[in-house]
Design a protein around this motif. Sequence first.
Motif, PDB file in Angstrom:
ATOM      1  N   LEU A  27      -1.974 -15.714   1.497  1.00 39.13           N
ATOM      2  CA  LEU A  27      -0.607 -15.212   1.483  1.00 39.13           C
ATOM      3  C   LEU A  27      -0.252 -14.661   0.109  1.00 39.13           C
ATOM      4  N   ALA A  28      -0.644 -15.373  -0.937  1.00 41.25           N
ATOM      5  CA  ALA A  28      -0.371 -14.901  -2.295  1.00 41.25           C
ATOM      6  C   ALA A  28      -1.068 -13.565  -2.560  1.00 41.25           C
ATOM      7  N   VAL A  29      -2.284 -13.417  -2.057  1.00 43.24           N
ATOM      8  CA  VAL A  29      -3.025 -12.161  -2.220  1.00 43.24           C
ATOM      9  C   VAL A  29      -2.283 -11.032  -1.512  1.00 43.24           C
ATOM     10  N   ARG A  30      -1.803 -11.294  -0.281  1.00 42.46           N
ATOM     11  CA  ARG A  30      -1.081 -10.253   0.458  1.00 42.46           C
ATOM     12  C   ARG A  30       0.211  -9.856  -0.254  1.00 42.46           C
ATOM     13  N   LEU A  31       0.956 -10.861  -0.728  1.00 44.00           N
ATOM     14  CA  LEU A  31       2.195 -10.560  -1.440  1.00 44.00           C
ATOM     15  C   LEU A  31       1.919  -9.749  -2.700  1.00 44.00           C
ATOM     16  N   ALA A  32       0.872 -10.132  -3.408  1.00 44.58           N
ATOM     17  CA  ALA A  32       0.526  -9.409  -4.632  1.00 44.58           C
ATOM     18  C   ALA A  32       0.183  -7.949  -4.324  1.00 44.58           C
ATOM     19  N   ALA A  33      -0.594  -7.726  -3.261  1.00 46.29           N
ATOM     20  CA  ALA A  33      -0.988  -6.364  -2.897  1.00 46.29           C
ATOM     21  C   ALA A  33       0.222  -5.527  -2.509  1.00 46.29           C
ATOM     22  N   GLU A  34       1.168  -6.145  -1.798  1.00 52.05           N
ATOM     23  CA  GLU A  34       2.370  -5.421  -1.372  1.00 52.05           C
ATOM     24  C   GLU A  34       3.235  -4.996  -2.560  1.00 52.05           C
ATOM     25  N   HIS A  35       3.153  -5.744  -3.649  1.00 58.40           N
ATOM     26  CA  HIS A  35       4.021  -5.462  -4.798  1.00 58.40           C
ATOM     27  C   HIS A  35       3.242  -4.926  -5.999  1.00 58.40           C
TER      28      HIS A  35
END
Length: 259
Positions: A192-200
Amino acid sequence: MKPFISLEGRRALITSGTRGAGAATVALFQELGAHVLTTARTPPPTPSAFEFVAADLTRPEDCAVLAKAVRERLGGVDIIVHMLGGSSAPAGGFAALGDAEWNRELDLNLMPAVRLDRELVPDMAARGRGVVIHVTSIQRALPLPEATTAYAAAKAALSTYSKSLSKEVSPQGVRVVRVSPGWIETEASVDLAVRLAAEHGADVAEGKRMIMASLGGIPIGRPSTPDEVASLIAFLASDRAGTITGTEYVIDGGTVPTA
């Protein structure tokens, strides 16, 4: 020297024990001498020393199959750890939750514990000894309304049920305790942290900070590890905690701002 904690010879059922904090709890219980049976919908990717039953515990019939396996393979159970939980509800607040979403959250986070306890706790009470640990969540007291209303309500129901069960069976020698984790740094939460980081357009560390911020912050600055959660569970399951029953232990790095 006698070890501080031993589960030598104890028969333990740990649900959802192939990943995350569940897997850490299985490993620690085995290290401490317990004979462990665990369950998940699919077998672990590599052969393991513990007993395993494939089951979908949202289904009443699979709960019955698991209880039967506990009796046949372990000859009964001394410790039950209800690790199973999670949420698949959509974002969008309470209006996005139809009956199907509510039923899924209750069927995953409440009813497996209710059904398995109903099958297995009477034998503990008849023997005059046993420990039941329900893993709840800090979200029972700190829900995130955008996406976890139903999950938080189901965990609150589990906590209330657990307290009631403790009042009923503690006089018969069965301790019932709750463990309430905050954010645990599992593979799923890191994803989840990886996905959030990629989105931002940020790095993983920033993704983790986003998750902590969504919880209102974690005073110690990091999530709990699966091993830390497992250690608390093992202590509560051991004779060292022999007079602890009917209460809830929070392990959240200080996330919940009140006692």
